[in-house]
Design a protein around this motif. Structure first.
Motif, PDB file in Angstrom:
ATOM      1  N   VAL A 201      11.525  10.685  15.102  1.00  0.00           N
ATOM      2  CA  VAL A 201      10.527  11.347  16.184  1.00  0.00           C
ATOM      3  C   VAL A 201      10.159  12.874  15.798  1.00  0.00           C
ATOM      4  N   THR A 202      10.898  13.376  14.842  1.00  0.00           N
ATOM      5  CA  THR A 202      10.675  14.717  14.636  1.00  0.00           C
ATOM      6  C   THR A 202       9.377  14.846  13.489  1.00  0.00           C
ATOM      7  N   GLU A 203       8.927  16.423  13.514  1.00  0.00           N
ATOM      8  CA  GLU A 203       7.699  16.342  12.510  1.00  0.00           C
ATOM      9  C   GLU A 203       8.081  16.381  11.098  1.00  0.00           C
ATOM     10  N   CYS A 204       9.571  16.760  10.891  1.00  0.00           N
ATOM     11  CA  CYS A 204       9.968  16.836   9.548  1.00  0.00           C
ATOM     12  C   CYS A 204      10.064  15.510   8.938  1.00  0.00           C
ATOM     13  N   ALA A 205      10.444  14.359   9.796  1.00  0.00           N
ATOM     14  CA  ALA A 205      10.550  12.908   9.571  1.00  0.00           C
ATOM     15  C   ALA A 205       9.068  12.243   9.234  1.00  0.00           C
ATOM     16  N   LYS A 206       8.384  12.750  10.097  1.00  0.00           N
ATOM     17  CA  LYS A 206       7.088  12.080  10.013  1.00  0.00           C
ATOM     18  C   LYS A 206       6.298  12.778   8.597  1.00  0.00           C
ATOM     19  N   ASP A 207       6.575  13.968   8.373  1.00  0.00           N
ATOM     20  CA  ASP A 207       6.065  14.588   7.122  1.00  0.00           C
ATOM     21  C   ASP A 207       6.653  13.863   5.744  1.00  0.00           C
ATOM     22  N   LEU A 208       7.795  13.589   5.918  1.00  0.00           N
ATOM     23  CA  LEU A 208       8.524  12.777   4.890  1.00  0.00           C
ATOM     24  C   LEU A 208       7.915  11.449   4.720  1.00  0.00           C
ATOM     25  N   VAL A 209       7.571  10.707   5.748  1.00  0.00           N
ATOM     26  CA  VAL A 209       7.103   9.371   5.662  1.00  0.00           C
ATOM     27  C   VAL A 209       5.724   9.490   4.943  1.00  0.00           C
ATOM     28  N   LYS A 210       4.943  10.355   5.516  1.00  0.00           N
ATOM     29  CA  LYS A 210       3.557  10.441   4.915  1.00  0.00           C
ATOM     30  C   LYS A 210       3.686  10.622   3.517  1.00  0.00           C
ATOM     31  N   LYS A 211       4.443  11.522   3.029  1.00  0.00           N
ATOM     32  CA  LYS A 211       4.628  12.100   1.608  1.00  0.00           C
ATOM     33  C   LYS A 211       5.215  10.730   0.930  1.00  0.00           C
ATOM     34  N   THR A 212       6.131   9.768   1.412  1.00  0.00           N
ATOM     35  CA  THR A 212       6.657   8.855   0.608  1.00  0.00           C
ATOM     36  C   THR A 212       5.712   7.753   0.515  1.00  0.00           C
ATOM     37  N   VAL A 213       4.722   7.642   1.710  1.00  0.00           N
ATOM     38  CA  VAL A 213       3.597   6.450   1.478  1.00  0.00           C
ATOM     39  C   VAL A 213       2.666   7.291   0.239  1.00  0.00           C
ATOM     40  N   ASP A 214       2.193   8.348   0.063  1.00  0.00           N
ATOM     41  CA  ASP A 214       1.500   8.959  -0.497  1.00  0.00           C
ATOM     42  C   ASP A 214       1.985   8.959  -2.161  1.00  0.00           C
ATOM     43  N   ASP A 215       3.437   9.213  -2.280  1.00  0.00           N
ATOM     44  CA  ASP A 215       4.089   9.078  -3.442  1.00  0.00           C
ATOM     45  C   ASP A 215       3.718   7.609  -3.827  1.00  0.00           C
ATOM     46  N   TRP A 216       4.053   6.452  -3.136  1.00  0.00           N
ATOM     47  CA  TRP A 216       4.069   5.263  -3.644  1.00  0.00           C
ATOM     48  C   TRP A 216       2.403   4.760  -3.768  1.00  0.00           C
ATOM     49  N   ILE A 217       1.467   5.212  -3.237  1.00  0.00           N
ATOM     50  CA  ILE A 217       0.177   4.991  -3.852  1.00  0.00           C
ATOM     51  C   ILE A 217       0.058   5.589  -5.024  1.00  0.00           C
ATOM     52  N   MET A 218       0.436   6.999  -5.244  1.00  0.00           N
ATOM     53  CA  MET A 218       0.205   7.592  -6.475  1.00  0.00           C
ATOM     54  C   MET A 218       0.886   6.751  -7.510  1.00  0.00           C
ATOM     55  N   ARG A 219       1.971   6.455  -7.266  1.00  0.00           N
ATOM     56  CA  ARG A 219       2.629   5.684  -8.352  1.00  0.00           C
ATOM     57  C   ARG A 219       2.066   4.245  -8.719  1.00  0.00           C
ATOM     58  N   ARG A 220       1.402   3.529  -7.895  1.00  0.00           N
ATOM     59  CA  ARG A 220       0.689   2.485  -8.292  1.00  0.00           C
ATOM     60  C   ARG A 220      -0.628   2.685  -8.917  1.00  0.00           C
ATOM     61  N   LYS A 221      -1.348   3.714  -8.490  1.00  0.00           N
ATOM     62  CA  LYS A 221      -2.556   4.295  -9.270  1.00  0.00           C
ATOM     63  C   LYS A 221      -1.959   4.449 -10.818  1.00  0.00           C
ATOM     64  N   VAL A 222      -0.808   5.201 -10.928  1.00  0.00           N
ATOM     65  CA  VAL A 222      -0.481   5.902 -12.286  1.00  0.00           C
ATOM     66  C   VAL A 222      -0.163   4.451 -13.096  1.00  0.00           C
ATOM     67  N   GLN A 223       0.348   3.298 -12.624  1.00  0.00           N
ATOM     68  CA  GLN A 223       0.847   2.411 -13.301  1.00  0.00           C
ATOM     69  C   GLN A 223       0.514   1.047 -12.853  1.00  0.00           C
ATOM     70  N   PRO A 224      -0.850   0.912 -12.663  1.00  0.00           N
ATOM     71  CA  PRO A 224      -1.629  -0.278 -11.962  1.00  0.00           C
ATOM     72  C   PRO A 224      -1.285  -1.586 -12.772  1.00  0.00           C
ATOM     73  N   GLN A 225      -0.797  -1.687 -14.047  1.00  0.00           N
ATOM     74  CA  GLN A 225      -0.536  -2.980 -14.577  1.00  0.00           C
ATOM     75  C   GLN A 225       0.575  -3.616 -13.872  1.00  0.00           C
ATOM     76  N   ILE A 226       1.494  -3.070 -13.402  1.00  0.00           N
ATOM     77  CA  ILE A 226       2.777  -3.545 -12.933  1.00  0.00           C
ATOM     78  C   ILE A 226       2.636  -4.259 -11.649  1.00  0.00           C
ATOM     79  N   HIS A 227       1.606  -3.894 -11.168  1.00  0.00           N
ATOM     80  CA  HIS A 227       1.595  -4.766  -9.672  1.00  0.00           C
ATOM     81  C   HIS A 227       0.581  -6.156  -9.776  1.00  0.00           C
ATOM     82  N   ARG A 228       0.173  -6.497 -10.977  1.00  0.00           N
ATOM     83  CA  ARG A 228      -0.841  -7.439 -10.902  1.00  0.00           C
ATOM     84  C   ARG A 228      -0.287  -8.795 -10.322  1.00  0.00           C
ATOM     85  N   ASN A 229       1.081  -8.935 -10.634  1.00  0.00           N
ATOM     86  CA  ASN A 229       1.614 -10.096  -9.975  1.00  0.00           C
ATOM     87  C   ASN A 229       2.261 -10.095  -8.849  1.00  0.00           C
ATOM     88  N   TYR A 230       1.892  -9.069  -8.084  1.00  0.00           N
ATOM     89  CA  TYR A 230       2.421  -8.634  -6.692  1.00  0.00           C
ATOM     90  C   TYR A 230       1.493  -8.707  -5.317  1.00  0.00           C
TER      91      TYR A 230
END
Length: 230
Positions: A201-230
């Motif tokens: 419930v802390t702001e630190c944890a919420k910020d880390l969740v947001k950054k984790t989601v952003d990091d995931w989206i960035m990695r999928r954009k950088v390597q789009p070929q790996i998730h064609r079958n997912y």
């Protein structure tokens, strides 16, 4: 009760307070924070990430540990693991589980199987040696199906593996709730509360969740070929 009609589970806080609640993972799979859905497993950011990129892989079916999963779910879980390993193929990474084949053992605080992923290398051998674990008792695990004997024997365990490598399982019994979060958290960030229930419930944890989601989206954009079958 949750939408999947699972039984209530115990959430054990760092103050040893026991809370009965509907399983948060059974009722989580329809929420917007899900990063990837496979037929039998899904991936979400941890509720209270220890670091940016802290992920959880979970089955839709309510089982206590990976060792309790059937063959089809294990196969699907392996696909989710492989997907994460593809995203982090150039980096570091550690997977780990509190293998609570018996509910509320092995340090588990939620009795629904979930595999943690951290995008950093955790020296589990050193970490557990400092906790007076005899690593001669660690069992090499080449495939996740090799965890099944722990379920058959009703033997709780902790499991870990490094990125694109085999893993190990160590038989345990009762450990403090969130044991691995505690010992890992102490080594990487002593100022954070390891207890996800309090920290989420802390702001630190919420910020880390947001950054984790952003990091995931960035990695999928950088390597789009790996998730064609997912």
């Amino acid at each position: 009760m949750c939408s999947r009609n699972c039984r209530p589970v115990c959430i054990i806080t760092n103050k040893d307070e026991v809370i009965l609640m509907d399983c948060p993972f059974c009722d989580y799979s329809n929420k917007n924070m899900v990063l990837l859905k496979n037929p039998l497993t899904y991936i979400i950011p941890d509720f209270s990430p220890l670091v940016i990129g802290h992920l959880l892989i979970l089955p839709y079916t309510h089982v206590n540990g990976i060792a309790n999963m059937d063959d089809l779910t294990l196969k699907d879980l392996n696909q989710s693991i492989s997907y994460i390993e593809s995203l982090y193929s150039e980096g570091q990474g550690t997977f780990f589980e509190h293998g609570a084949v018996v509910p509320s053992t092995a340090g588990s605080s939620i009795n629904h199987a979930h595999l943690h992923f951290l995008p950093i290398n955790i020296n589990f051998e050193l970490l557990l040696s400092k906790q007076n674990f005899d690593l001669n008792n660690a069992v090499p695990i080449h495939t996740l199906s090799e965890l099944r004997p722990f379920s058959i024997r009703h033997q709780p365990y902790i499991y870990w593996k490094y990125l694109n490598d085999d893993g190990f399982a160590y038989p345990v019994s009762l450990l403090r709730s969130q044991f691995l979060r505690f010992v890992i958290g102490e080594t990487i960030n002593e100022s954070r509360d390891y207890n996800w229930h309090a920290d989420s419930v802390t702001e630190c944890a919420k910020d880390l969740v947001k950054k984790t989601v952003d990091d995931w989206i960035m990695r999928r954009k950088v390597q789009p070929q790996i998730h064609r079958n997912y």
